[in-house]
Motif scaffolding. Structure first.
Motif, PDB file in Angstrom:
ATOM      1  N   SER A 108       0.823  -1.211   0.000  1.00  0.00           N
ATOM      2  CA  SER A 108       0.000   0.000   0.000  1.00  0.00           C
ATOM      3  C   SER A 108       0.862   1.267   0.000  1.00  0.00           C
ATOM      4  CB  SER A 108      -0.969   0.006   1.177  1.00  0.00           C
ATOM      5  OG  SER A 108      -0.288   0.124   2.397  1.00  0.00           O
ATOM      6  N   ARG A 109       2.005   1.236   0.649  1.00  0.00           N
ATOM      7  CA  ARG A 109       2.884   2.422   0.665  1.00  0.00           C
ATOM      8  C   ARG A 109       3.483   2.717  -0.709  1.00  0.00           C
ATOM      9  NH1 ARG A 109       3.734   7.331   2.753  1.00  0.00           N
ATOM     10  NH2 ARG A 109       5.855   7.914   2.288  1.00  0.00           N
ATOM     11  N   PRO A 110       4.043   1.721  -1.419  1.00  0.00           N
ATOM     12  CA  PRO A 110       4.511   2.009  -2.787  1.00  0.00           C
ATOM     13  C   PRO A 110       3.372   2.432  -3.723  1.00  0.00           C
ATOM     14  CG  PRO A 110       5.481  -0.034  -2.008  1.00  0.00           C
ATOM     15  CD  PRO A 110       4.471   0.390  -0.989  1.00  0.00           C
ATOM     16  N   LEU A 111       2.181   1.885  -3.501  1.00  0.00           N
ATOM     17  CA  LEU A 111       1.026   2.292  -4.304  1.00  0.00           C
ATOM     18  C   LEU A 111       0.727   3.774  -4.080  1.00  0.00           C
ATOM     19  CD1 LEU A 111      -1.463   1.609  -6.083  1.00  0.00           C
ATOM     20  CD2 LEU A 111      -2.666   1.106  -3.947  1.00  0.00           C
ATOM     21  N   TYR A 112       0.782   4.197  -2.831  1.00  0.00           N
ATOM     22  CA  TYR A 112       0.562   5.612  -2.504  1.00  0.00           C
ATOM     23  C   TYR A 112       1.594   6.494  -3.206  1.00  0.00           C
ATOM     24  CZ  TYR A 112       0.720   9.961   0.136  1.00  0.00           C
ATOM     25  OH  TYR A 112       0.753  11.282   0.476  1.00  0.00           O
ATOM     26  N   SER A 113       2.848   6.110  -3.123  1.00  0.00           N
ATOM     27  CA  SER A 113       3.915   6.903  -3.740  1.00  0.00           C
ATOM     28  C   SER A 113       3.746   6.983  -5.249  1.00  0.00           C
ATOM     29  CB  SER A 113       5.275   6.306  -3.403  1.00  0.00           C
ATOM     30  OG  SER A 113       5.490   6.333  -2.020  1.00  0.00           O
ATOM     31  N   MET A 114       3.400   5.870  -5.872  1.00  0.00           N
ATOM     32  CA  MET A 114       3.230   5.834  -7.322  1.00  0.00           C
ATOM     33  C   MET A 114       2.055   6.714  -7.755  1.00  0.00           C
ATOM     34  SD  MET A 114       2.402   2.571  -9.755  1.00  0.00           S
ATOM     35  CE  MET A 114       0.742   2.454  -9.113  1.00  0.00           C
ATOM     36  N   MET A 115       0.939   6.583  -7.062  1.00  0.00           N
ATOM     37  CA  MET A 115      -0.232   7.396  -7.412  1.00  0.00           C
ATOM     38  C   MET A 115       0.038   8.877  -7.193  1.00  0.00           C
ATOM     39  SD  MET A 115      -3.574   5.322  -6.103  1.00  0.00           S
ATOM     40  CE  MET A 115      -4.663   6.612  -6.688  1.00  0.00           C
ATOM     41  N   LEU A 116       0.696   9.209  -6.092  1.00  0.00           N
ATOM     42  CA  LEU A 116       0.999  10.605  -5.799  1.00  0.00           C
ATOM     43  C   LEU A 116       1.916  11.195  -6.858  1.00  0.00           C
ATOM     44  CD1 LEU A 116       0.542  12.895  -3.776  1.00  0.00           C
ATOM     45  CD2 LEU A 116       2.588  12.116  -2.585  1.00  0.00           C
ATOM     46  N   LYS A 117       2.906  10.435  -7.272  1.00  0.00           N
ATOM     47  CA  LYS A 117       3.833  10.908  -8.299  1.00  0.00           C
ATOM     48  C   LYS A 117       3.107  11.189  -9.614  1.00  0.00           C
ATOM     49  CE  LYS A 117       8.019   9.559 -10.776  1.00  0.00           C
ATOM     50  NZ  LYS A 117       8.992   8.491 -10.986  1.00  0.00           N
ATOM     51  N   ARG A 118       2.231  10.293 -10.012  1.00  0.00           N
ATOM     52  CA  ARG A 118       1.480  10.482 -11.264  1.00  0.00           C
ATOM     53  C   ARG A 118       0.551  11.679 -11.176  1.00  0.00           C
ATOM     54  NH1 ARG A 118      -0.120   4.391 -13.217  1.00  0.00           N
ATOM     55  NH2 ARG A 118       1.986   3.792 -13.820  1.00  0.00           N
ATOM     56  N   ARG A 119      -0.119  11.843 -10.065  1.00  0.00           N
ATOM     57  CA  ARG A 119      -1.043  12.963  -9.926  1.00  0.00           C
ATOM     58  C   ARG A 119      -0.293  14.291  -9.845  1.00  0.00           C
ATOM     59  NH1 ARG A 119      -6.115  11.639  -9.728  1.00  0.00           N
ATOM     60  NH2 ARG A 119      -6.813  13.582  -8.793  1.00  0.00           N
ATOM     61  N   LYS A 120       0.880  14.284  -9.224  1.00  0.00           N
ATOM     62  CA  LYS A 120       1.693  15.501  -9.195  1.00  0.00           C
ATOM     63  C   LYS A 120       2.108  15.889 -10.606  1.00  0.00           C
ATOM     64  CE  LYS A 120       3.738  15.572  -4.588  1.00  0.00           C
ATOM     65  NZ  LYS A 120       4.990  15.473  -3.822  1.00  0.00           N
ATOM     66  N   GLN A 121       2.486  14.902 -11.413  1.00  0.00           N
ATOM     67  CA  GLN A 121       2.866  15.186 -12.799  1.00  0.00           C
ATOM     68  C   GLN A 121       1.694  15.766 -13.577  1.00  0.00           C
ATOM     69  OE1 GLN A 121       4.311  11.421 -14.233  1.00  0.00           O
ATOM     70  NE2 GLN A 121       6.367  11.732 -13.420  1.00  0.00           N
ATOM     71  N   ARG A 122       0.501  15.265 -13.311  1.00  0.00           N
ATOM     72  CA  ARG A 122      -0.677  15.720 -14.040  1.00  0.00           C
ATOM     73  C   ARG A 122      -1.038  17.165 -13.695  1.00  0.00           C
ATOM     74  NH1 ARG A 122      -5.817  12.221 -13.167  1.00  0.00           N
ATOM     75  NH2 ARG A 122      -4.451  10.688 -14.117  1.00  0.00           N
ATOM     76  N   TYR A 123      -0.860  17.556 -12.447  1.00  0.00           N
ATOM     77  CA  TYR A 123      -1.307  18.879 -11.997  1.00  0.00           C
ATOM     78  C   TYR A 123      -0.170  19.881 -11.781  1.00  0.00           C
ATOM     79  CZ  TYR A 123      -5.904  16.841 -11.322  1.00  0.00           C
ATOM     80  OH  TYR A 123      -7.113  16.234 -11.519  1.00  0.00           O
ATOM     81  N   THR A 124       1.057  19.505 -12.077  1.00  0.00           N
ATOM     82  CA  THR A 124       2.197  20.392 -11.823  1.00  0.00           C
ATOM     83  C   THR A 124       2.062  21.728 -12.534  1.00  0.00           C
ATOM     84  OG1 THR A 124       3.708  18.581 -11.409  1.00  0.00           O
ATOM     85  CG2 THR A 124       4.686  20.649 -12.112  1.00  0.00           C
ATOM     86  N   GLU A 125       1.726  21.703 -13.812  1.00  0.00           N
ATOM     87  CA  GLU A 125       1.662  22.946 -14.587  1.00  0.00           C
ATOM     88  C   GLU A 125       0.624  23.909 -14.021  1.00  0.00           C
ATOM     89  OE1 GLU A 125       0.430  24.229 -19.075  1.00  0.00           O
ATOM     90  OE2 GLU A 125       1.556  22.365 -18.823  1.00  0.00           O
ATOM     91  N   GLU A 126      -0.540  23.388 -13.698  1.00  0.00           N
ATOM     92  CA  GLU A 126      -1.608  24.224 -13.162  1.00  0.00           C
ATOM     93  C   GLU A 126      -1.232  24.808 -11.795  1.00  0.00           C
ATOM     94  OE1 GLU A 126      -6.436  23.751 -12.498  1.00  0.00           O
ATOM     95  OE2 GLU A 126      -5.287  22.120 -13.389  1.00  0.00           O
ATOM     96  N   ILE A 127      -0.642  23.984 -10.948  1.00  0.00           N
ATOM     97  CA  ILE A 127      -0.238  24.457  -9.621  1.00  0.00           C
ATOM     98  C   ILE A 127       0.879  25.485  -9.721  1.00  0.00           C
ATOM     99  CG2 ILE A 127       0.887  23.731  -7.471  1.00  0.00           C
ATOM    100  CD1 ILE A 127      -0.827  21.196  -7.569  1.00  0.00           C
ATOM    101  N   MET A 128       1.827  25.266 -10.612  1.00  0.00           N
ATOM    102  CA  MET A 128       2.928  26.217 -10.771  1.00  0.00           C
ATOM    103  C   MET A 128       2.433  27.562 -11.280  1.00  0.00           C
ATOM    104  SD  MET A 128       5.580  25.163  -9.606  1.00  0.00           S
ATOM    105  CE  MET A 128       6.340  23.711  -9.015  1.00  0.00           C
ATOM    106  N   MET A 129       1.503  27.545 -12.230  1.00  0.00           N
ATOM    107  CA  MET A 129       0.954  28.812 -12.731  1.00  0.00           C
ATOM    108  C   MET A 129       0.252  29.573 -11.616  1.00  0.00           C
ATOM    109  SD  MET A 129      -0.416  27.783 -16.587  1.00  0.00           S
ATOM    110  CE  MET A 129      -1.959  28.492 -16.207  1.00  0.00           C
ATOM    111  N   LEU A 130      -0.521  28.857 -10.822  1.00  0.00           N
ATOM    112  CA  LEU A 130      -1.259  29.488  -9.736  1.00  0.00           C
ATOM    113  C   LEU A 130      -0.317  30.018  -8.654  1.00  0.00           C
ATOM    114  CD1 LEU A 130      -4.143  30.113  -8.966  1.00  0.00           C
ATOM    115  CD2 LEU A 130      -4.294  27.902  -7.873  1.00  0.00           C
ATOM    116  N   THR A 131       0.707  29.246  -8.296  1.00  0.00           N
ATOM    117  CA  THR A 131       1.649  29.730  -7.286  1.00  0.00           C
ATOM    118  C   THR A 131       2.456  30.915  -7.803  1.00  0.00           C
ATOM    119  OG1 THR A 131       3.231  28.027  -7.960  1.00  0.00           O
ATOM    120  CG2 THR A 131       1.873  27.552  -6.035  1.00  0.00           C
TER     121      THR A 131
END
Length: 117
Positions: free
Chosen positions: A87-110
């Motif tokens: 479950s811990r590696p699953l969490y890390s993998m999912m978090l990494k993918r979701r961060k990649q998906r939303y990085t551009e939007e979050i960076m623009m907003l910040t």
């Protein structure tokens, strides 16, 4: 029809009207929502998988102790333990993918928020 209203009534009317106007969201609030959108699905999924694995492992251990059925108990406990551990590696993998998906939007907003200050 024209109604004569007092200043107090006009304030009440403005307050009621403001409740129905669509307001632009606060940028900090948008950032918090995006951050939650990135992290929450990974937390929930990993939590469900971890709890499910732990329950399966516990059921296997109970089978061994209560019914003295070693083979069935181990057949349940070992996969349950592996699922719980994964479950811990699953969490890390999912978090990494979701961060990649939303990085551009979050960076623009910040960047917008940091440039305002």
């Amino acid at each position: 029809m024209n109604y004569l209203t007092t200043t107090d009534e006009q304030e009440k009317i403005k307050n009621i009207r403001s409740q129905y106007l669509t307001k632009g969201e606060d940028k900090v609030l948008q950032l918090k929502k995006l951050d939650r959108k990135v992290k929450l699905p990974a937390k929930v999924t990993a939590g469900i998988v971890g709890v499910g694995g732990t329950l399966l492992m516990g059921a296997g251990m109970s089978t061994i102790m209560v019914w003295d059925n070693m083979f069935t108990g181990l057949a349940m406990a070992i996969p349950g333990m592996l699922v719980a551990i994964l479950s811990r590696p699953l969490y890390s993998m999912m978090l990494k993918r979701r961060k990649q998906r939303y990085t551009e939007e979050i960076m623009m907003l910040t960047d917008e928020l940091l440039d305002q200050n």
